[in-house]
Design a protein around this motif. Structure first.
Motif, PDB file in Angstrom:
ATOM      1  N   ARG A   1       3.324  -5.244   9.182  1.00  0.00           N
ATOM      2  CA  ARG A   1       1.878  -4.986   9.232  1.00  0.00           C
ATOM      3  C   ARG A   1       1.578  -3.495   9.285  1.00  0.00           C
ATOM      4  O   ARG A   1       0.491  -3.054   8.904  1.00  0.00           O
ATOM      5  CB  ARG A   1       1.251  -5.711  10.422  1.00  0.00           C
ATOM      6  CG  ARG A   1       1.022  -7.196  10.192  1.00  0.00           C
ATOM      7  CD  ARG A   1       0.178  -7.809  11.282  1.00  0.00           C
ATOM      8  NE  ARG A   1       0.928  -7.950  12.530  1.00  0.00           N
ATOM      9  CZ  ARG A   1       1.618  -9.042  12.859  1.00  0.00           C
ATOM     10  NH1 ARG A   1       1.660 -10.073  12.028  1.00  0.00           N
ATOM     11  NH2 ARG A   1       2.263  -9.107  13.999  1.00  0.00           N
ATOM     12  N   GLY A   2       2.542  -2.700   9.772  1.00  0.00           N
ATOM     13  CA  GLY A   2       2.341  -1.258   9.847  1.00  0.00           C
ATOM     14  C   GLY A   2       2.693  -0.513   8.568  1.00  0.00           C
ATOM     15  O   GLY A   2       2.555   0.719   8.507  1.00  0.00           O
ATOM     16  N   GLN A   3       3.150  -1.242   7.548  1.00  0.00           N
ATOM     17  CA  GLN A   3       3.542  -0.604   6.291  1.00  0.00           C
ATOM     18  C   GLN A   3       2.393  -0.628   5.283  1.00  0.00           C
ATOM     19  O   GLN A   3       1.519  -1.495   5.330  1.00  0.00           O
ATOM     20  CB  GLN A   3       4.751  -1.334   5.669  1.00  0.00           C
ATOM     21  CG  GLN A   3       5.955  -1.415   6.564  1.00  0.00           C
ATOM     22  CD  GLN A   3       6.469  -0.050   6.954  1.00  0.00           C
ATOM     23  OE1 GLN A   3       6.808   0.761   6.110  1.00  0.00           O
ATOM     24  NE2 GLN A   3       6.525   0.204   8.263  1.00  0.00           N
ATOM     25  N   ARG A   4       2.420   0.336   4.386  1.00  0.00           N
ATOM     26  CA  ARG A   4       1.582   0.237   3.194  1.00  0.00           C
ATOM     27  C   ARG A   4       2.353  -0.631   2.218  1.00  0.00           C
ATOM     28  O   ARG A   4       3.175  -0.150   1.443  1.00  0.00           O
ATOM     29  CB  ARG A   4       1.308   1.620   2.614  1.00  0.00           C
ATOM     30  CG  ARG A   4       0.480   2.503   3.538  1.00  0.00           C
ATOM     31  CD  ARG A   4       0.246   3.864   2.909  1.00  0.00           C
ATOM     32  NE  ARG A   4      -0.570   4.712   3.761  1.00  0.00           N
ATOM     33  CZ  ARG A   4      -0.899   5.970   3.464  1.00  0.00           C
ATOM     34  NH1 ARG A   4      -0.458   6.514   2.337  1.00  0.00           N
ATOM     35  NH2 ARG A   4      -1.650   6.674   4.284  1.00  0.00           N
ATOM     36  N   SER A   5       2.109  -1.917   2.297  1.00  0.00           N
ATOM     37  CA  SER A   5       3.033  -2.884   1.731  1.00  0.00           C
ATOM     38  C   SER A   5       3.005  -2.981   0.207  1.00  0.00           C
ATOM     39  O   SER A   5       3.915  -3.541  -0.390  1.00  0.00           O
ATOM     40  CB  SER A   5       2.763  -4.271   2.328  1.00  0.00           C
ATOM     41  OG  SER A   5       1.429  -4.666   2.081  1.00  0.00           O
ATOM     42  N   GLU A   6       2.004  -2.466  -0.431  1.00  0.00           N
ATOM     43  CA  GLU A   6       1.897  -2.645  -1.879  1.00  0.00           C
ATOM     44  C   GLU A   6       3.089  -1.992  -2.590  1.00  0.00           C
ATOM     45  O   GLU A   6       3.349  -0.800  -2.453  1.00  0.00           O
ATOM     46  CB  GLU A   6       0.596  -2.004  -2.398  1.00  0.00           C
ATOM     47  CG  GLU A   6       0.352  -2.284  -3.871  1.00  0.00           C
ATOM     48  CD  GLU A   6      -1.000  -1.739  -4.338  1.00  0.00           C
ATOM     49  OE1 GLU A   6      -1.218  -1.717  -5.566  1.00  0.00           O
ATOM     50  OE2 GLU A   6      -1.809  -1.344  -3.487  1.00  0.00           O
ATOM     51  N   GLY A   7       3.797  -2.800  -3.319  1.00  0.00           N
ATOM     52  CA  GLY A   7       4.924  -2.301  -4.104  1.00  0.00           C
ATOM     53  C   GLY A   7       6.216  -2.105  -3.339  1.00  0.00           C
ATOM     54  O   GLY A   7       7.241  -1.794  -3.946  1.00  0.00           O
ATOM     55  N   LEU A   8       6.231  -2.304  -2.013  1.00  0.00           N
ATOM     56  CA  LEU A   8       7.457  -2.135  -1.236  1.00  0.00           C
ATOM     57  C   LEU A   8       8.354  -3.355  -1.387  1.00  0.00           C
ATOM     58  O   LEU A   8       7.900  -4.496  -1.319  1.00  0.00           O
ATOM     59  CB  LEU A   8       7.141  -1.918   0.241  1.00  0.00           C
ATOM     60  CG  LEU A   8       6.561  -0.559   0.640  1.00  0.00           C
ATOM     61  CD1 LEU A   8       6.309  -0.520   2.133  1.00  0.00           C
ATOM     62  CD2 LEU A   8       7.509   0.572   0.225  1.00  0.00           C
ATOM     63  N   ARG A   9       9.650  -3.091  -1.560  1.00  0.00           N
ATOM     64  CA  ARG A   9      10.645  -4.156  -1.697  1.00  0.00           C
ATOM     65  C   ARG A   9      11.875  -3.790  -0.898  1.00  0.00           C
ATOM     66  O   ARG A   9      12.175  -2.600  -0.699  1.00  0.00           O
ATOM     67  CB  ARG A   9      11.050  -4.349  -3.164  1.00  0.00           C
ATOM     68  CG  ARG A   9       9.898  -4.662  -4.107  1.00  0.00           C
ATOM     69  CD  ARG A   9      10.391  -4.700  -5.539  1.00  0.00           C
ATOM     70  NE  ARG A   9      11.309  -5.809  -5.775  1.00  0.00           N
ATOM     71  CZ  ARG A   9      10.922  -7.029  -6.128  1.00  0.00           C
ATOM     72  NH1 ARG A   9       9.644  -7.295  -6.274  1.00  0.00           N
ATOM     73  NH2 ARG A   9      11.804  -7.984  -6.335  1.00  0.00           N
ATOM     74  N   ALA A  10      12.585  -4.796  -0.430  1.00  0.00           N
ATOM     75  CA  ALA A  10      13.863  -4.556   0.226  1.00  0.00           C
ATOM     76  C   ALA A  10      14.894  -4.174  -0.826  1.00  0.00           C
ATOM     77  O   ALA A  10      14.924  -4.738  -1.917  1.00  0.00           O
ATOM     78  CB  ALA A  10      14.317  -5.801   0.983  1.00  0.00           C
TER      79      ALA A  10
END
Length: 305
Positions: free
Chosen positions: A294-303
């Motif tokens: 929830r604290g990440q700018r999640s758009e486009g982030l992948r493991a």
């Protein structure tokens, strides 16, 4: 019997305690104090601390060299017992005790000879692990076996969990073997089967490959938990994966794709997703995976990116 004991990490302690309750331990050999933590404080090994609690003489040595050999030989031990000491026993030390040395190894020999048998067994997906007590010889973990016990694994068992169980089982087995040697009834048999090897684990062994099937990803997580630790990268930053389980109830995700839920995050693999519940971002403390996401700018982030 007059015993010399060699060991270093936590899993060696149950055997040391069991032997100390029945036999005379003339020396406990362990690795030197090592710098631990962020402040790199010199810290005695777990076996060194346990030996001090038992009021046993401790000999700290990085190598079992001529000096150590002379000190041990002067004590006239009848038998040497080694459990994960972290160094090789060579001649003339190998023959210094009357009955030589026996080694408690956390595998079903000859499978997984070497430094990391439990970790490698879990990564390989072995359905069981075990303990073997064998006569130490110059060749790596190749001596005749006095006794062996197998332990079936629960699907979620990590290397840390398995080592706790094996440490207790191994202590009991070693105690039986030492009693047999003392009474003259112990018999060892040659190892049977094709050897496999378990080299020492490094940090890179903990990297999770999200393109692999879920079973493979979870087996690696189990095998490297708690050491050297499972991890991935997200946005170029390392993320430790501390608690995880197969998400068989979840819809498939693309490999490395992350989906947040209320109490966990899902990460896609080559088949079904892995559910991750606790993580540790680089330079930060342990936290719930859902809170981290929830604290990440999640758009486009992948493991794995």
């Amino acid at each position: 019997m007059r015993l010399v004991f060699a060991g270093t990490p936590e899993p060696a302690i149950p055997t040391l305690r069991a032997l100390a309750a029945r036999h005379e331990i003339v020396a406990v050999v362990t690795r030197p104090d090592a710098p631990l933590g962020r402040k790199r404080v010199l810290t005695p090994s777990p076996v060194a601390r346990a030996a001090a609690d038992l009021d046993l003489p401790v000999l700290k040595a990085a190598r079992l060299d001529e000096r150590v050999t002379e000190e041990i030989a002067a004590l006239q031990p009848e038998l040497g017992v080694i459990v994960a000491y972290g160094g090789l026993v060579r001649e003339p030390l190998l023959s210094a005790p009357v009955h030589g040395w026996i080694n408690l190894h956390f595998s079903l020999l000859p499978r997984w000879r070497g430094a990391a048998p439990v970790q490698r067994a879990l990564i390989a997906g072995d359905p069981e692990v075990g303990v073997s007590v064998f006569q130490l010889v110059p060749e790596l973990d190749a001596g005749d076996v006095f006794g062996m016990r197998a332990v079936a694994l629960a699907p979620e068992t990590t290397a840390g969990d398995a080592l706790e169980v094996l440490a207790a089982d191994g202590a009991a087995l070693t105690l039986d073997v030492v009693a047999g040697i003392a009474e003259g009834t112990a018999r060892a048999e040659a190892q049977s089967g094709e050897p496999t090897f378990a080299p020492k684990m490094g940090i890179d062994d903990g990297m999770l490959d999200w393109s692999a099937p879920l079973e493979s990803v979870f087996s690696r997580f189990r095998g490297v938990t708690p050491e050297p630790g499972a991890h991935t990268t997200v946005g170029g930053e390392r993320l430790k994966v501390l608690s995880a389980a197969p998400a068989l109830d979840a819809a498939p995700l693309a490999p490395g794709e992350i989906a947040g839920e209320k109490t966990r995050i899902l990460i896609g693999t080559g088949s079904r997703p892995l559910a991750v519940s606790r993580v540790q971002p680089a330079g930060k403390g342990v936290m719930a995976a859902a809170d981290w996401w929830r604290g990440q700018r999640s758009e486009g982030l992948r493991a794995g990116s």
